[in-house]
Design a protein around this motif. Structure first.
Motif, PDB file in Angstrom:
ATOM      1  N   ALA A  63      -6.668   5.309  19.489  1.00 14.88           N
ATOM      2  CA  ALA A  63      -5.555   6.259  19.664  1.00 14.88           C
ATOM      3  C   ALA A  63      -5.739   7.077  20.940  1.00 14.88           C
ATOM      4  O   ALA A  63      -4.768   7.342  21.650  1.00 14.88           O
ATOM      5  N   VAL A  64      -6.976   7.461  21.252  1.00 12.62           N
ATOM      6  CA  VAL A  64      -7.163   8.273  22.463  1.00 12.62           C
ATOM      7  C   VAL A  64      -6.899   7.424  23.707  1.00 12.62           C
ATOM      8  O   VAL A  64      -6.277   7.878  24.669  1.00 12.62           O
ATOM      9  N   LEU A  65      -7.308   6.157  23.666  1.00 12.87           N
ATOM     10  CA  LEU A  65      -7.040   5.269  24.797  1.00 12.87           C
ATOM     11  C   LEU A  65      -5.526   5.076  24.976  1.00 12.87           C
ATOM     12  O   LEU A  65      -4.995   5.148  26.081  1.00 12.87           O
ATOM     13  N   TYR A  66      -4.828   4.884  23.847  1.00  8.93           N
ATOM     14  CA  TYR A  66      -3.368   4.703  23.882  1.00  8.93           C
ATOM     15  C   TYR A  66      -2.681   5.938  24.477  1.00  8.93           C
ATOM     16  O   TYR A  66      -1.838   5.846  25.366  1.00  8.93           O
ATOM     17  N   LEU A  67      -3.057   7.111  23.977  1.00  8.45           N
ATOM     18  CA  LEU A  67      -2.414   8.358  24.424  1.00  8.45           C
ATOM     19  C   LEU A  67      -2.630   8.595  25.927  1.00  8.45           C
ATOM     20  O   LEU A  67      -1.703   8.937  26.658  1.00  8.45           O
ATOM     21  N   LEU A  68      -3.859   8.361  26.383  1.00  6.16           N
ATOM     22  CA  LEU A  68      -4.159   8.600  27.805  1.00  6.16           C
ATOM     23  C   LEU A  68      -3.391   7.624  28.691  1.00  6.16           C
ATOM     24  O   LEU A  68      -2.845   8.002  29.722  1.00  6.16           O
ATOM     25  N   ALA A  69      -3.328   6.347  28.274  1.00  5.31           N
ATOM     26  CA  ALA A  69      -2.590   5.349  29.064  1.00  5.31           C
ATOM     27  C   ALA A  69      -1.102   5.716  29.086  1.00  5.31           C
ATOM     28  O   ALA A  69      -0.452   5.677  30.132  1.00  5.31           O
ATOM     29  N   LYS A  70      -0.574   6.139  27.942  1.00  2.45           N
ATOM     30  CA  LYS A  70       0.844   6.503  27.853  1.00  2.45           C
ATOM     31  C   LYS A  70       1.187   7.643  28.816  1.00  2.45           C
ATOM     32  O   LYS A  70       2.278   7.691  29.370  1.00  2.45           O
ATOM     33  N   HIS A  71       0.241   8.562  28.998  1.00  5.54           N
ATOM     34  CA  HIS A  71       0.506   9.718  29.853  1.00  5.54           C
ATOM     35  C   HIS A  71       0.014   9.523  31.287  1.00  5.54           C
ATOM     36  O   HIS A  71      -0.178  10.495  32.020  1.00  5.54           O
ATOM     37  N   GLY A  72      -0.172   8.277  31.668  1.00  6.93           N
ATOM     38  CA  GLY A  72      -0.424   7.955  33.073  1.00  6.93           C
ATOM     39  C   GLY A  72      -1.840   8.195  33.554  1.00  6.93           C
ATOM     40  O   GLY A  72      -2.078   8.239  34.767  1.00  6.93           O
ATOM     41  N   TYR A  73      -2.808   8.370  32.641  1.00  7.39           N
ATOM     42  CA  TYR A  73      -4.192   8.531  33.098  1.00  7.39           C
ATOM     43  C   TYR A  73      -4.746   7.173  33.508  1.00  7.39           C
ATOM     44  O   TYR A  73      -4.299   6.124  33.018  1.00  7.39           O
ATOM     45  N   ASN A  74      -5.732   7.237  34.385  1.00  6.99           N
ATOM     46  CA  ASN A  74      -6.316   6.039  34.985  1.00  6.99           C
ATOM     47  C   ASN A  74      -7.474   5.561  34.078  1.00  6.99           C
ATOM     48  O   ASN A  74      -8.623   5.870  34.331  1.00  6.99           O
ATOM     49  N   VAL A  75      -7.127   4.841  33.003  1.00  6.16           N
ATOM     50  CA  VAL A  75      -8.129   4.537  31.976  1.00  6.16           C
ATOM     51  C   VAL A  75      -8.539   3.063  31.919  1.00  6.16           C
ATOM     52  O   VAL A  75      -7.766   2.181  32.258  1.00  6.16           O
ATOM     53  N   THR A 102      -5.771  20.418  25.634  1.00  5.22           N
ATOM     54  CA  THR A 102      -7.243  20.423  25.561  1.00  5.22           C
ATOM     55  C   THR A 102      -7.839  19.829  26.835  1.00  5.22           C
ATOM     56  O   THR A 102      -8.802  20.357  27.392  1.00  5.22           O
ATOM     57  N   ILE A 103      -7.264  18.723  27.312  1.00  2.00           N
ATOM     58  CA  ILE A 103      -7.785  18.068  28.532  1.00  2.00           C
ATOM     59  C   ILE A 103      -7.717  19.035  29.717  1.00  2.00           C
ATOM     60  O   ILE A 103      -8.669  19.159  30.485  1.00  2.00           O
ATOM     61  N   ARG A 104      -6.596  19.756  29.813  1.00  2.00           N
ATOM     62  CA  ARG A 104      -6.443  20.688  30.947  1.00  2.00           C
ATOM     63  C   ARG A 104      -7.336  21.907  30.782  1.00  2.00           C
ATOM     64  O   ARG A 104      -7.998  22.341  31.712  1.00  2.00           O
ATOM     65  N   LYS A 105      -7.355  22.457  29.554  1.00  2.00           N
ATOM     66  CA  LYS A 105      -8.132  23.677  29.316  1.00  2.00           C
ATOM     67  C   LYS A 105      -9.603  23.486  29.674  1.00  2.00           C
ATOM     68  O   LYS A 105     -10.225  24.350  30.283  1.00  2.00           O
ATOM     69  N   TYR A 106     -10.170  22.342  29.285  1.00  2.20           N
ATOM     70  CA  TYR A 106     -11.597  22.104  29.552  1.00  2.20           C
ATOM     71  C   TYR A 106     -11.827  21.363  30.872  1.00  2.20           C
ATOM     72  O   TYR A 106     -12.950  20.950  31.149  1.00  2.20           O
ATOM     73  N   ARG A 107     -10.742  21.184  31.645  1.00  2.00           N
ATOM     74  CA  ARG A 107     -10.825  20.476  32.949  1.00  2.00           C
ATOM     75  C   ARG A 107     -11.617  19.175  32.805  1.00  2.00           C
ATOM     76  O   ARG A 107     -12.584  18.916  33.537  1.00  2.00           O
ATOM     77  N   MET A 108     -11.193  18.380  31.811  1.00  2.00           N
ATOM     78  CA  MET A 108     -11.934  17.146  31.512  1.00  2.00           C
ATOM     79  C   MET A 108     -11.805  16.121  32.632  1.00  2.00           C
ATOM     80  O   MET A 108     -12.771  15.511  33.056  1.00  2.00           O
ATOM     81  N   PHE A 109     -10.557  15.898  33.066  1.00  2.00           N
ATOM     82  CA  PHE A 109     -10.285  14.946  34.164  1.00  2.00           C
ATOM     83  C   PHE A 109      -8.831  15.115  34.560  1.00  2.00           C
ATOM     84  O   PHE A 109      -8.054  15.744  33.832  1.00  2.00           O
ATOM     85  N   THR A 110      -8.484  14.558  35.725  1.00  2.00           N
ATOM     86  CA  THR A 110      -7.091  14.621  36.182  1.00  2.00           C
ATOM     87  C   THR A 110      -6.516  13.199  36.104  1.00  2.00           C
ATOM     88  O   THR A 110      -7.281  12.238  35.913  1.00  2.00           O
ATOM     89  N   PRO A 111      -5.199  13.037  36.266  1.00  2.00           N
ATOM     90  CA  PRO A 111      -4.631  11.685  36.174  1.00  2.00           C
ATOM     91  C   PRO A 111      -5.195  10.723  37.225  1.00  2.00           C
ATOM     92  O   PRO A 111      -5.132   9.515  37.057  1.00  2.00           O
ATOM     93  N   GLU A 112      -5.752  11.253  38.299  1.00  2.00           N
ATOM     94  CA  GLU A 112      -6.292  10.364  39.349  1.00  2.00           C
ATOM     95  C   GLU A 112      -7.702   9.871  39.022  1.00  2.00           C
ATOM     96  O   GLU A 112      -8.108   8.799  39.472  1.00  2.00           O
ATOM     97  N   ASP A 113      -8.471  10.634  38.269  1.00  2.00           N
ATOM     98  CA  ASP A 113      -9.872  10.258  38.018  1.00  2.00           C
ATOM     99  C   ASP A 113      -9.979   8.976  37.198  1.00  2.00           C
ATOM    100  O   ASP A 113      -9.302   8.857  36.172  1.00  2.00           O
TER     101      ASP A 113
END
Ligand code: AMP
Ligand code: FES
Ligand code: ZN
Ligand code: ZN
Length: 310
Positions: free
Chosen positions: A62-74, A37-48
């Motif tokens: 849960a969304v904060l946990y998932l994004l941090a787990k996958h290396g997003y800059n949160v 979903t994040i990629r399809k809607y071009r929500m943000f990249t791991p650098e943003d």
């Protein structure tokens, strides 16, 4: 029942997909779908830099946990609204956020409304002589999330809205044929002003039940109570009605939402843009507004967040 992937004992049965999965494969699938979903809607990249608004509930933690787990800059952002309601609502949710931060080492900034503005959400009821403060609370939360994003260098604000939330909102907007809201509803809302951050809902296609399981399987503790002011809210009634439909015909919510998004893309986006009043700068705080003084300054007034934060 056996997991469709590994044939071990299934722990979850997703009726809308007619899919049984063990815990490990449920978590794997859940994360894959959200990242898609994040990629399809071009929500943000791991650098943003991404600001995640957390309430202490399951969805946003849960969304904060998932994004941090996958290396997003949160970074998390929690607004302590000062709501008690006989259950210590804000203090319990704040404790959950602080425990989450401690357990997973993911940073969350706390914004104590009462301390900064000398005014908590329940005070607004008395000020405005209204029964419940929900709509004013919504104004305060939206303003502060956007203010934090814009002044903190975040292009996007992530919220924990799930499929059940989205479908209940869609149902309400459809009952009122609120075309302006319908045209803007969806998993991603791009920025339309330099001082207005984009809004993203990575869980928009995941049901409330799936999110709860994901949170529990990952050891995330969260506040179970609803906000005490939400009692009797229309959105709760809509959710009950939609749950009955889903029970009778699994997959109804997901179909309703997906078909709506396709319709929005094909039909609503082709309509001539409705005359939106032009945005100007609030004369008190400088944030974008259609009026001379923005809704937040009119409600909370006196001191802007920049004045109280420095
Ligand atoms: P709600 O409008 O309470 O259903 O919340 C929707 C989303 O807004 C949540 O998933 C969070 O991302 C965010 N949110 C709600 N309450 C707060 C809060 N007190 N502080 C920061 N973000 C919040
Ligand atoms: Fe704002 Fe309930 S969370 S009034
Ligand atoms: Zn499995
Ligand atoms: Zn203002």
């Amino acid at each position: 029942m056996k997991c469709r992937i590994c044939r071990n004992r299934a722990q979850v049965h997703l009726r809308q997909h007619n899919l049984a999965l063990c815990r490990e494969h449920f978590v794997e699938r859940f994360e894959r779908e959200v990242l898609k979903t994040i990629r399809k809607y071009r929500m943000f990249t791991p650098e943003d830099p991404v600001l995640v608004a957390v309430s202490g509930g399951k969805d946003s933690l849960a969304v904060l946990y998932l994004l941090a787990k996958h290396g997003y800059n949160v970074r998390g952002f929690y607004i302590d609204l000062g709501i008690d309601g006989g259950i210590g609502y804000s203090s319990v949710s704040r404790e959950k956020v602080e425990a989450f931060q401690e357990k997973f080492g993911i940073p969350v900034e706390i914004y104590p409304l009462k301390l900064r503005h000398d005014l908590a959400i329940p005070d607004l009821v008395h000020h405005r002589r209204q029964q419940v403060p929900c709509s004013m609370c919504g104004t305060v939360k939206r303003y502060l999330m956007n203010w934090k994003a814009v002044t903190g260098g975040f292009q996007v604000v992530v919220t924990g809205h799930n499929l059940d939330d989205e479908v209940a909102t869609l149902f309400g907007n459809t009952l009122r044929w609120d075309v302006r809201y319908l045209a803007r509803q969806g998993p991603y809302l791009p920025s339309n002003h330099p001082r207005m951050a984009a809004k993203a809902k990575p869980f928009a296609f995941m049901s409330e039940k799936e999110v709860a399981l994901y949170a529990i399987f990952n050891g995330i503790d969260y506040i179970r109570d609803e906000c005490p002011f939400a009692e009797g809210a229309k959105s709760i009634l809509y959710k009950e009605i939609l749950n009955t439909l889903e029970e009778r015909s699994p997959g109804t919510k997901l179909r309703f939402y997906r078909e709506f998004l396709a319709f929005r893309e094909k039909v609503l986006s082709g309509l001539p843009a409705e005359e939106a009043p032009p945005l100007r700068s609030c004369t008190v705080c400088g944030m974008p507004t259609t009026l001379e003084v923005c809704a937040f300054c009119r409600l909370v007034g006196r001191k802007t967040p920049s004045e109280v934060s420095s």
